[in-house]
Design an enzyme around this catalytic site. Sequence first.
Site, PDB file in Angstrom:
ATOM      1  N   ASP A  14      38.967  25.278  73.989  1.00 43.06           N
ATOM      2  CA  ASP A  14      37.833  25.950  73.350  1.00 43.06           C
ATOM      3  C   ASP A  14      36.599  25.049  73.400  1.00 43.06           C
ATOM      4  O   ASP A  14      36.725  23.819  73.366  1.00 43.06           O
ATOM      5  CB  ASP A  14      38.196  26.269  71.890  1.00 43.06           C
ATOM      6  CG  ASP A  14      37.287  27.341  71.300  1.00 43.06           C
ATOM      7  OD1 ASP A  14      36.480  27.929  72.053  1.00 43.06           O
ATOM      8  OD2 ASP A  14      37.370  27.574  70.086  1.00 43.06           O
ATOM      9  N   HIS A  31      32.014  26.768  81.585  1.00 47.92           N
ATOM     10  CA  HIS A  31      33.330  27.134  82.120  1.00 47.92           C
ATOM     11  C   HIS A  31      33.642  26.336  83.388  1.00 47.92           C
ATOM     12  O   HIS A  31      34.785  25.925  83.596  1.00 47.92           O
ATOM     13  CB  HIS A  31      33.386  28.640  82.398  1.00 47.92           C
ATOM     14  CG  HIS A  31      33.298  29.480  81.154  1.00 47.92           C
ATOM     15  ND1 HIS A  31      34.004  29.181  80.002  1.00 47.92           N
ATOM     16  CD2 HIS A  31      32.587  30.603  80.862  1.00 47.92           C
ATOM     17  CE1 HIS A  31      33.734  30.079  79.070  1.00 47.92           C
ATOM     18  NE2 HIS A  31      32.871  30.951  79.564  1.00 47.92           N
ATOM     19  N   LEU A 125      55.647  18.559  87.255  1.00 46.80           N
ATOM     20  CA  LEU A 125      55.037  19.204  86.082  1.00 46.80           C
ATOM     21  C   LEU A 125      55.151  20.718  86.211  1.00 46.80           C
ATOM     22  O   LEU A 125      54.829  21.274  87.266  1.00 46.80           O
ATOM     23  CB  LEU A 125      53.551  18.817  85.987  1.00 46.80           C
ATOM     24  CG  LEU A 125      52.762  19.436  84.820  1.00 46.80           C
ATOM     25  CD1 LEU A 125      53.188  18.803  83.496  1.00 46.80           C
ATOM     26  CD2 LEU A 125      51.248  19.265  85.023  1.00 46.80           C
TER      27      LEU A 125
END
Length: 211
Positions: A14, A31, A125
């Site tokens: 956020d 963004h 991962l």
Amino acid sequence: MLQSTSLHVAIIMDGNGRWAARRGLPRAAGHRAGADAVRRVVEAAPGQGVAALTLFAFSADNWKRPPTEVAALMRLFARHLRTETARLVANGVRLEVVGRRDRLPAPLVAAIQAAELATAGGTALRFRLAVDYSARAAIPAGQLLPDVDLLIRTGGEQRLSDFLLWECAYAELYFTELMWPDFAAADLADALRAFHARQRRFGGLPEAAAG
Ligand code: FPP
């Protein structure tokens, strides 16, 4: 200190918009900077004992945002997947996108499928990206992920916003005032240090009291 090497870390990313506003930039610039932070964190995670990383990129409620911002995000996700796939493969990262796909633009769905296929052999991962995701929709459909060990939220808010509600049943929660584009490998390390300093009891007694 005993450090598990198979942690599942989930992050609510956020603060992109506020990061941009503070610099007099359009939200889209926030963004884009957020996408750079995604790359940094994905690359740092395996070296910090993180085996699975789930990032909240777009919630089912984010469709309420202005169509121009939604469209820009969808294009950014598709571009990011296309340009990052080679690095993900090189780093042994296996990508999976969770959430609904039927409302996503076709080029994004194609980019997701290509990235998932190309990275399927990765073992360093498990990187899950939540796009058009809602925990309240996923739970009754049985679309559950592994339990989350550590849930991080950047941007100063302290709420879960319909993210991994089931999987966070015993997650340690870590909130930081940092805006997501400012979040770096050292900040992930700080969060993990805080996590390892906590005593998890899962409803039982502290180790000393349990004898
Ligand atoms: C929250 O910031 C962020 C989002 C809704 C989108 C998450 C997207 C990214 C991190 C960008 C790139 C991601 C990928 C996977 C390429 P906000 O817009 O809610 O910020 P604000 O609360 O300051 O307005």
